[in-house]
Write a protein that holds these residues in place. Structure first.
Motif, mmCIF file in Angstrom:
data_model
loop_
_atom_site.group_PDB
_atom_site.id
_atom_site.type_symbol
_atom_site.label_atom_id
_atom_site.label_comp_id
_atom_site.label_asym_id
_atom_site.label_seq_id
_atom_site.Cartn_x
_atom_site.Cartn_y
_atom_site.Cartn_z
ATOM 1 N N VAL A 64 15.106 50.182 19.594
ATOM 2 C CA VAL A 64 14.990 50.699 18.226
ATOM 3 C C VAL A 64 15.601 49.692 17.277
ATOM 4 O O VAL A 64 16.561 49.003 17.616
ATOM 5 C CB VAL A 64 15.703 52.062 18.062
ATOM 6 C CG1 VAL A 64 14.810 53.166 18.562
ATOM 7 C CG2 VAL A 64 17.038 52.086 18.782
ATOM 8 N N ASP A 65 15.007 49.601 16.121
ATOM 9 C CA ASP A 65 15.486 48.646 15.126
ATOM 10 C C ASP A 65 16.427 49.327 14.149
ATOM 11 O O ASP A 65 16.430 50.539 14.007
ATOM 12 C CB ASP A 65 14.303 48.066 14.338
ATOM 13 C CG ASP A 65 13.424 47.225 15.236
ATOM 14 O OD1 ASP A 65 13.970 46.631 16.186
ATOM 15 O OD2 ASP A 65 12.201 47.187 15.000
ATOM 16 N N GLY A 66 17.148 48.494 13.467
ATOM 17 C CA GLY A 66 17.937 48.966 12.341
ATOM 18 C C GLY A 66 19.133 49.791 12.766
ATOM 19 O O GLY A 66 19.521 49.819 13.926
ATOM 20 N N ARG A 67 19.680 50.452 11.808
ATOM 21 C CA ARG A 67 20.863 51.258 12.045
ATOM 22 C C ARG A 67 20.617 52.649 11.512
ATOM 23 O O ARG A 67 19.962 52.806 10.489
ATOM 24 C CB ARG A 67 22.055 50.643 11.318
ATOM 25 C CG ARG A 67 22.432 49.353 11.972
ATOM 26 C CD ARG A 67 23.426 48.579 11.161
ATOM 27 N NE ARG A 67 23.558 47.260 11.789
ATOM 28 C CZ ARG A 67 24.632 46.511 11.696
ATOM 29 N NH1 ARG A 67 25.654 46.904 11.003
ATOM 30 N NH2 ARG A 67 24.672 45.355 12.286
ATOM 31 N N PRO A 68 21.145 53.629 12.196
ATOM 32 C CA PRO A 68 20.941 54.989 11.694
ATOM 33 C C PRO A 68 21.599 55.166 10.329
ATOM 34 O O PRO A 68 22.633 54.562 10.052
ATOM 35 C CB PRO A 68 21.601 55.873 12.751
ATOM 36 C CG PRO A 68 22.420 54.980 13.599
ATOM 37 C CD PRO A 68 21.928 53.582 13.423
ATOM 38 N N ASP A 69 20.953 55.938 9.521
ATOM 39 C CA ASP A 69 21.496 56.194 8.199
ATOM 40 C C ASP A 69 21.631 57.698 8.066
ATOM 41 O O ASP A 69 20.729 58.387 7.610
ATOM 42 C CB ASP A 69 20.535 55.620 7.149
ATOM 43 C CG ASP A 69 21.047 55.877 5.744
ATOM 44 O OD1 ASP A 69 22.254 56.168 5.604
ATOM 45 O OD2 ASP A 69 20.241 55.796 4.809
#
Lengths: 416, 251
Positions: A64-69
């Protein structure tokens, strides 16, 4: 047979650095890494990974990409905040509640004498018998940090652990509740887009630990969590998790009731749709007299979502008068959702009361009509019935204000 | 106000005709009672009017103040002013009675283009109305109908009716499962709502409810049709002679 699993294991294991330096933490990490290498990371053929694909957790890089927001707007009153981020763990050192001692794994690991030394990795290791918890071992071996909490009195402020998310997090928290002490920990958000997070909890005689976890709503999130707990005589553990997002969530709880008259409740409410795959795997071992345990899990699934429940109650020889209860229920909002349940009882004592049940159902059409006949539009009526269904799991939260806050949050999230 | 013409209804899943040509008019300000033996189609009529699934209208019409009821979703019928007091009110665990009431009231207001009631205003109104029905704060707080006695459930239905202020109230065997005291309380609640702008359709097996909710018109239903219509005396006749004589006389 284990060959494919070993190959996968080698991959992520290869990315783990060998623990460096001296001291108790390094020893504990090496031990865990040895244990992990011996069993390998989980594969599809492992008995408790048949319903959930472990590869997103065992791949060297997150898928998974990115960071949880995550915006978890939970009304917690004047909870004491501990923020866990990629660059450390922060709290207001001048305002630590009475009866509580806070430290971090990264700091404590450099100290010769520390209370966490006797605990770190031990409950995780014990929890790997008889069923291996390789991803738990991984947290012991490779956690970059963790919150160390020791309650030595009744802590009257809730402790709120929150996360500044990373791409790929491995954390290992340790909680020690001393005799007659009590603490409530509320954990919100996800520490990483992918994460492997363990709580090792030792609750001494007549201690009480309440744990409420709100996992965030970020869709593309792969979360694997563990609670390893040991309960002393007359102690109480309550752990509840609300999950409302994440493509893949595996929450494991491994509870060892070692003292007489102890009580453990593990509960969860989860709802999701589409790629949502949510797995609760619980193993409660009763090894003492008059133990009580409850497993209460509810899942609401829609359009392709999958729910998994694997719950076991093991009553050892001599653990008489054990009262073990387990219920897992799913509400499927359409024909595309799936719920898989594997309840297990293994009992070696002859004077116990253990029960388990599992149900799968659709929205109650009569109740839906009742609400609509009062003017409540269809979708809003479904939301109310979903809340109604999940309420029984949320009821396992003992703290009334906290229960109300979780219910409000859940209602808000369901309204979308 | 309510106008039913030649209404034919069958069960959706089986080939069973339940209503076979019902004609009925209920005027504003009037209380109409429908009596009839088991299986005559009384409850089906109430469900079809309120929009429950499982029925298929094969012929005929039903309108409320000119609006085609049969074409609307259940929630639209409610917003148009229809209310059904259930014979068996449904329990909804985990949803507070007050939350439910407020959701319903505000959903209807929204559907009618009115402002939603504030929490404070709502509370004031609901407390006053609950008091009249001897519904205490605890009953308002508890989950909808969960753990309520038979009488409490029916009082709760009437409270919903009082809060929603419908134009047409259908009471489906509201007297079933009630002792005399509970029935009096429920009847008083209904009578308090009698108003020249509001119509009532009271479905019952027995005359006794009609001692407390005095009807203007009484219909006897049999085999999916209105078999006989008369004044309050018709209910007494049913009580004395049973349905057999009346229906024999019609046939």
């Amino acid at each position: 047979m284990a060959a494919p699993a070993m190959k996968v294991a080698d991959d992520r294991l290869a990315t783990l650095p060998d623990p460096q330096g001296q001291g108790w933490l390094v020893d504990a990490r090496r031990d865990a890494l040895d244990r992990l290498r011996a069993v390998g990371l989980p594969g599809r053929r492992d008995e408790y990974w048949r319903y959930t694909d472990p590869r997103p957790f065992t791949a060297p890089e997150p898928r998974v990409d990115g960071r949880p927001d995550d915006d978890v707007d939970l009304d917690l009153g004047d909870a004491f905040l501990i923020e866990v981020g990629p660059h450390g763990i922060a709290w207001d050192t001048g305002a630590v509640p009475e009866g509580l001692e806070i430290d971090t794994l990264s700091r404590a690991g450099e100290i010769d004498i520390h209370w966490a030394r006797d605990l770190y990795g031990t409950l995780e290791a014990a929890g790997s018998r008889p069923v291996s918890r390789p991803l738990g071992m991984l947290t012991t071996a490779a956690a970059t940090d963790g919150v160390l909490l020791r309650a030595f009195g009744v802590v009257d402020r809730r402790v709120h652990v929150t996360y500044a998310p990373q791409a790929d997090a491995v954390l290992h928290h340790v909680v020690r509740v001393e005799a007659d002490a009590a603490v409530t920990i509320v954990e919100t958000g996800n520490p990483g887009a992918r994460h492997d997070t363990a709580w090792e909890c030792d609750v001494a005689d007549a201690g009480a630990l309440h744990h409420v976890r709100i996992q965030g709503r970020t869709p593309g999130c792969h979360a694997n969590t563990h609670v390893f707990a040991r309960l002393g005589a007359g102690s109480i553990l309550r752990s509840f998790t609300l999950s409302a997002g994440g493509d893949l969530t595996r929450n494991e709880a491994t509870i060892d009731v070692t003292g007489d008259d102890a009580s453990a409740t593990i509960g969860g409410a989860a709802f999701g749709e589409g790629a949502f795959h949510h797995d609760d795997t619980v193993f409660v071992t009763h090894g003492a007299l008059n133990g009580e345990s409850r497993q209460v899990f509810k899942k609401v699934l829609r359009s392709g979502a999958t729910g998994v429940f694997q719950g076991k109650i093991l009553v050892k020889e001599g653990a008489q008068k054990t009262d073990g209860y387990q219920i897992s229920q799913s509400l499927l909002l359409d024909d595309d959702a799936v719920f898989l349940a594997k309840p297990e009882l293994e009992i070696y004592a002859d004077d116990v009361a253990c029960s388990h049940g599992s149900t799968t159902g659709a929205i109650d059409e009569t109740a839906l009509f009742y609400l609509r006949s009062r003017g409540v539009p269809h979708d809003q009526a479904v939301t109310l019935l979903v809340l109604s269904f999940l309420a029984e799991a949320v009821d396992e939260i003992e703290d009334e204000a906290l229960r109300a806050a979780v219910t409000d949050l859940m209602a808000e999230w369901l309204r979308g | 106000m309510l106008s039913i013409r030649n209404l034919h209804v069958k069960l959706e899943d089986e080939d069973k005709q339940i209503l076979k040509g019902v004609d009925l008019d209920v005027d504003a300000g009037k209380v109409h009672a429908i009596m009839g033996p088991n299986g005559s189609g009384k409850s089906t009529l109430s469900y079809v009017l309120s929009g429950r699934d499982g029925y298929e209208v094969t012929d005929g019409t039903a309108t409320l103040e000119g609006a085609d009821l049969l074409d609307m979703e259940p929630e639209e019928r409610a917003a148009a002013g229809l209310f059904l007091a259930f014979q068996y009110p449904v329990e909804i665990p985990g949803v507070g009675n007050m939350t439910f009431l407020r959701t319903a009231v505000n959903a209807q207001r929204k559907a009618r283009g009115q402002d939603e009631l504030s929490a404070g205003d709502f509370l004031k109104v609901v407390r006053a109305k609950a008091k009249d029905l001897k519904i205490d704060a605890d009953m308002l707080k508890r989950p909808v109908n969960v753990g309520f006695s038979g009488g409490e459930k029916k009082r709760n239905e009437i409270l919903q009716m009082a809060m929603l202020e419908p134009r047409l109230c259908i009471l489906d065997e509201t007297d079933s499962g009630l002792d005399v005291d509970a029935m009096k309380l429920v009847a008083a609640g209904v009578n308090a709502l009698r108003d020249e702008g509001r119509g009532f359709l009271v479905i019952t097996h027995y005359q006794r409810l009609l001692d407390h909710i005095r009807p203007d018109v009484v219909h006897v239903m049999a085999d999916g049709r209105i078999a006989k219509t008369g004044g309050p005396e018709l209910a007494l006749e049913v009580e004395t002679n049973g349905y057999g004589d009346i229906l024999a006389e019609v046939a």
